[in-house]
Design a protein around this motif. Sequence first.
Motif, PDB file in Angstrom:
ATOM      1  N   LEU A 140       0.829  -1.199   0.000  1.00 33.07           N
ATOM      2  CA  LEU A 140       0.000   0.000   0.000  1.00 33.07           C
ATOM      3  C   LEU A 140       0.868   1.256   0.000  1.00 33.07           C
ATOM      4  N   GLU A 141       1.878   1.276   0.861  1.00 31.48           N
ATOM      5  CA  GLU A 141       2.776   2.441   0.900  1.00 31.48           C
ATOM      6  C   GLU A 141       3.436   2.659  -0.462  1.00 31.48           C
ATOM      7  N   ARG A 142       3.899   1.591  -1.077  1.00 28.31           N
ATOM      8  CA  ARG A 142       4.567   1.726  -2.372  1.00 28.31           C
ATOM      9  C   ARG A 142       3.592   2.243  -3.428  1.00 28.31           C
ATOM     10  N   MET A 143       2.371   1.733  -3.445  1.00 28.29           N
ATOM     11  CA  MET A 143       1.368   2.224  -4.398  1.00 28.29           C
ATOM     12  C   MET A 143       1.151   3.719  -4.235  1.00 28.29           C
ATOM     13  N   LEU A 144       1.007   4.171  -3.004  1.00 25.56           N
ATOM     14  CA  LEU A 144       0.731   5.575  -2.746  1.00 25.56           C
ATOM     15  C   LEU A 144       1.902   6.453  -3.172  1.00 25.56           C
ATOM     16  N   VAL A 145       3.115   5.999  -2.886  1.00 21.61           N
ATOM     17  CA  VAL A 145       4.293   6.774  -3.264  1.00 21.61           C
ATOM     18  C   VAL A 145       4.392   6.895  -4.783  1.00 21.61           C
ATOM     19  N   LEU A 146       4.225   5.801  -5.497  1.00 20.01           N
ATOM     20  CA  LEU A 146       4.359   5.823  -6.951  1.00 20.01           C
ATOM     21  C   LEU A 146       3.287   6.677  -7.610  1.00 20.01           C
ATOM     22  N   LEU A 147       2.100   6.655  -7.054  1.00 17.06           N
ATOM     23  CA  LEU A 147       1.000   7.386  -7.671  1.00 17.06           C
ATOM     24  C   LEU A 147       0.973   8.853  -7.250  1.00 17.06           C
ATOM     25  N   HIS A 148       1.654   9.191  -6.159  1.00 19.48           N
ATOM     26  CA  HIS A 148       1.531  10.536  -5.596  1.00 19.48           C
ATOM     27  C   HIS A 148       1.875  11.666  -6.563  1.00 19.48           C
ATOM     28  N   PRO A 149       2.988  11.623  -7.322  1.00 20.92           N
ATOM     29  CA  PRO A 149       3.278  12.758  -8.208  1.00 20.92           C
ATOM     30  C   PRO A 149       2.169  13.029  -9.218  1.00 20.92           C
ATOM     31  N   LEU A 150       1.453  11.982  -9.624  1.00 21.06           N
ATOM     32  CA  LEU A 150       0.385  12.148 -10.609  1.00 21.06           C
ATOM     33  C   LEU A 150      -0.941  12.504  -9.949  1.00 21.06           C
ATOM     34  N   MET A 151      -1.238  11.882  -8.818  1.00 23.69           N
ATOM     35  CA  MET A 151      -2.529  12.061  -8.142  1.00 23.69           C
ATOM     36  C   MET A 151      -2.258  12.359  -6.670  1.00 23.69           C
ATOM     37  N   PRO A 152      -1.861  13.585  -6.361  1.00 26.62           N
ATOM     38  CA  PRO A 152      -1.360  13.872  -5.010  1.00 26.62           C
ATOM     39  C   PRO A 152      -2.420  13.916  -3.915  1.00 26.62           C
ATOM     40  N   PHE A 153      -3.645  14.301  -4.241  1.00 30.76           N
ATOM     41  CA  PHE A 153      -4.638  14.504  -3.182  1.00 30.76           C
ATOM     42  C   PHE A 153      -5.113  13.189  -2.566  1.00 30.76           C
ATOM     43  N   VAL A 154      -5.603  12.265  -3.394  1.00 30.97           N
ATOM     44  CA  VAL A 154      -6.151  11.020  -2.843  1.00 30.97           C
ATOM     45  C   VAL A 154      -5.055  10.213  -2.156  1.00 30.97           C
ATOM     46  N   THR A 155      -3.853  10.245  -2.693  1.00 31.02           N
ATOM     47  CA  THR A 155      -2.763   9.473  -2.078  1.00 31.02           C
ATOM     48  C   THR A 155      -2.360  10.071  -0.736  1.00 31.02           C
ATOM     49  N   GLU A 156      -2.329  11.403  -0.653  1.00 33.37           N
ATOM     50  CA  GLU A 156      -1.997  12.048   0.633  1.00 33.37           C
ATOM     51  C   GLU A 156      -3.066  11.774   1.673  1.00 33.37           C
ATOM     52  N   GLU A 157      -4.315  11.757   1.251  1.00 37.79           N
ATOM     53  CA  GLU A 157      -5.412  11.490   2.191  1.00 37.79           C
ATOM     54  C   GLU A 157      -5.319  10.067   2.737  1.00 37.79           C
ATOM     55  N   ILE A 158      -5.065   9.100   1.867  1.00 30.27           N
ATOM     56  CA  ILE A 158      -4.951   7.710   2.337  1.00 30.27           C
ATOM     57  C   ILE A 158      -3.735   7.563   3.256  1.00 30.27           C
ATOM     58  N   TRP A 159      -2.654   8.240   2.908  1.00 30.95           N
ATOM     59  CA  TRP A 159      -1.423   8.186   3.722  1.00 30.95           C
ATOM     60  C   TRP A 159      -1.703   8.562   5.177  1.00 30.95           C
ATOM     61  N   SER A 160      -2.611   9.506   5.364  1.00 33.64           N
ATOM     62  CA  SER A 160      -2.899   9.972   6.728  1.00 33.64           C
ATOM     63  C   SER A 160      -3.572   8.906   7.577  1.00 33.64           C
ATOM     64  N   TYR A 161      -4.062   7.831   6.953  1.00 36.07           N
ATOM     65  CA  TYR A 161      -4.709   6.737   7.696  1.00 36.07           C
ATOM     66  C   TYR A 161      -3.777   5.555   7.934  1.00 36.07           C
ATOM     67  N   LEU A 162      -2.537   5.619   7.419  1.00 37.41           N
ATOM     68  CA  LEU A 162      -1.611   4.515   7.662  1.00 37.41           C
ATOM     69  C   LEU A 162      -1.297   4.425   9.153  1.00 37.41           C
ATOM     70  N   PRO A 163      -1.146   3.219   9.684  1.00 37.68           N
ATOM     71  CA  PRO A 163      -0.884   3.085  11.123  1.00 37.68           C
ATOM     72  C   PRO A 163       0.452   3.679  11.545  1.00 37.68           C
ATOM     73  N   GLU A 164       1.494   3.475  10.752  1.00 37.21           N
ATOM     74  CA  GLU A 164       2.815   4.016  11.087  1.00 37.21           C
ATOM     75  C   GLU A 164       3.487   4.543   9.816  1.00 37.21           C
ATOM     76  N   PRO A 165       3.007   5.680   9.283  1.00 36.00           N
ATOM     77  CA  PRO A 165       3.609   6.187   8.043  1.00 36.00           C
ATOM     78  C   PRO A 165       5.052   6.613   8.277  1.00 36.00           C
ATOM     79  N   PRO A 166       5.936   6.373   7.293  1.00 32.40           N
ATOM     80  CA  PRO A 166       7.348   6.749   7.454  1.00 32.40           C
ATOM     81  C   PRO A 166       7.553   8.249   7.649  1.00 32.40           C
ATOM     82  N   THR A 167       6.667   9.062   7.067  1.00 31.57           N
ATOM     83  CA  THR A 167       6.722  10.520   7.218  1.00 31.57           C
ATOM     84  C   THR A 167       5.306  11.009   7.463  1.00 31.57           C
TER      85      THR A 167
END
Length: 867
Positions: free
Chosen positions: A680-707
């Motif tokens: 999931l983290e890898r998917m969000l990172v790869l897609l982020h430059p193209l689709m930054p909003f939805v990926t950033e929103e999902i990132w905020s729900y990760l249990p232990e995001p790296p950043t």
Amino acid sequence: MATTQRLQALQERTRYAPGDVEPRIFRRWEEAGIFSPPPPGEAGDPYSIAIPPPNVTGALHMGHALNGAIQDVLIRLKRMQGRRTKWIFGTDHAGIATQVRVEEQLRGEGTSRQELGREAFVERVWRWREQFGSTIVEQYKRLGASADYADERFTMDDAYARAVVQVFLRLFERGLIYRDKYMVNWDPGTRSAISDLEVEQRTVEDCIYSIDYPLASGSGSVTVATVRPETMLADTAIAVNPDDERYTRLVGESAILPLVGRRLEIIADPYVDPEFGTGALKVTPGHDPNDFEIGRRHRLEEVSVIGEDGRMTEAAGERFAGLAVDEAREAVVRALREEGQISGTEPYVHDVPHSERSGARIQPLISLQWFCDMEKLAAPAIECVMDGRVRFHPERPHTRVYLDWLENIRPWCVSRQLWWGHRLPVWYCDSCEETYVAEREPERCGACDGPLRQEDDVLDTWFSSALWPFATLGWPADTEELRSFYPTDVLSTAREIIFLWVARMVMMGMEFTGEPPFSDVPIHAVIQAPDGRRMSKSLGTGIDPLETIDRHGADALRFGLLAMASSQDVRYSEEKVKQGEDLANKIWNASRLVLLKVDDVPAAPRPETVEDRWILSRLERVTERVTALIERFDFSHAALELYAALWDEVFDWYLEWIKPRLYDADADRSALSATLLHVLERMLVLLHPLMPFVTEEIWSYLPEPPTELLATARWPRPSKELLDGEAEDAVRHAIEAVKALRRYRDDAGAPAGARLRGQLSADGYEETAAGVARLARFELVTAEADGDVVTSVAVPGGAVKVLASDAIDSDAAATRRAVRREALEREIARAEAKLANEQFVERAPGTVVEAERDKLAGFRRELEHLA
């Protein structure tokens, strides 16, 4: 947020709502200050892009949206790669466009700029800019553009204006800026010279008039063809091609100009096209750019009969003076007919230049203007492209367009008859005719002590914008930002301004910094209307990107534009935008499924099964591929290949494959949870430059995001340790087997809930047989089984023998098999013929040829096992 709170919030959010998410996410980015570069030493090597500054009058259109998305992809990628990024942002004062807009406002109030006076008018424009100038800035933010808004620049701000004056002074001191009479594009509507970019071609139905010019010797006449008979009043010669035998004997003789009586020398010039009209050309140096050049070569008189107001001057004669150009044309034709000197007419449809701003027909006029001699500036700009310091993408045809213009460059008219803009730092003494060029206004004339008046004209907008990459960074001061971020790395722009802006930036960069202002110039696609016409509000073919964002979300628009921009001219595709919206919803739903089911463990690749090893290996290959595609500016393939990898491999196959393990609450799911969170983290990172909003929103729900923010997460480097070719082969074969068995079910008309029986007679399914059986809704055995064999379904490595059951109608299945057999035979014949075509095999890309061979092998294999 705490785990319970996080999961409860995620449980309640069953749908992704971009209208709610996007403003909130953008505020988080801005409040975190991530768009501004960190101090030196706190990040890696600098990386910078200077945005083509949108006009302060502008509103976001699809061209802005596409280019904004392209630049944002690059900036986000480099930021995540640890580079110290700066996306230089700001707006252009847009001299003519802004002045026209404010004058329209004044007319609505019953006044004009002339009634206000220059000083009050300029103050009014500044107030207008403060009120409306931020519109397009806010629209870029809606797109998700991560530009350095905290350091927003404007081409009329004080620091920028100082840079403009310095450039003008230094070019003047070098003798490259001078005042002269020369041919310009004159716009009677704005009463100003304008640049080529502000000229648009309109198709006009005109008439070609054949006019007889009597020879002075009385031995006949020369017939010329023209679509502008009113300009004949300014003719000063007749030209013929030196190789045109029809006129060789006449060269050196004279003709008499009808209606005027002026003697015109008949000259020879290679410019004349013997095939056009009669092959004899009326030469009007005062009103045609090509005739102007002929006139300068032959030292002809330059007569002007059309004034700056678009009306005929006194030089046109008493009969025609004061008439508008169209009126004068009718009057001249009428007078020529009366004298019997029109020998023929024919309809003629052609493109005619008009002012983009006022709509008036452009009048080529010789005007006293300020010019810049470009030849010395052009040489270094040519050299840095020839030696590869500046590279266009794609290289053809854009490099040639750039070089052709520079190799045939003409003097640049840099003055404009406007009030809004950078006023020329030039002062005149009317008493003794001295001219002063200075950084500050001189008090008195140094020659006669008389008073001075400043030049009324302002500089062409393109003059100031040519300094954009270095003036925005503090030049001429030696600033830290100039040292860090100049030269910039990339300029993404449209092809129509390659010579109007790109080439001029390179010339100015080389002249004043000694370095080209950028190294890579990707030329992005032109987005046309769906019917292939240009997008235009006036034509009714424009599509508002902001309305598209309202309907589908910014991520959807960004993805759609990037995906559709695969060539230089593309039709707008609502389908591609919808594809982006579907991807945003799909990744939201898939992420929600994972996050609500996994255990609270750190994300890490901890593969337990072949499908785990497969997805981890595939993600490493996709990471390498997408990174390479973006870095070579192939945004369309990056978007589409990422879409295929996520939708097909992660969502449709991997998540379906692991559902029994994920839903087994009694099992130890720690390894699976860690692997899923890594995926999931890898998917969000790869897609982020193209689709930054939805990926950033999902990132905020990760249990232990790296950043804390995905926008500052590290871009992954592919890991060779996770590559597993055997797992990729095993799962690829399993997927093909599932597809083949599902296709058989459909052909046989098996009920959706029925589990068919089959004997797996194929190699390589030791780890995947159970998954194949579940996903294909089959009960598979590997040993001999009881029951009649209905058919055999080809799968990689062998076949599945389908056993008789109540769920299969044998007669209907036999009919479907016969139909399928015929279809396979047709496909095999087609593929064999294609591969037998030597031109196809030699000219098609190797991947295409190999794919065709693979399809043929698959068809043959399926036919072989089709009983």
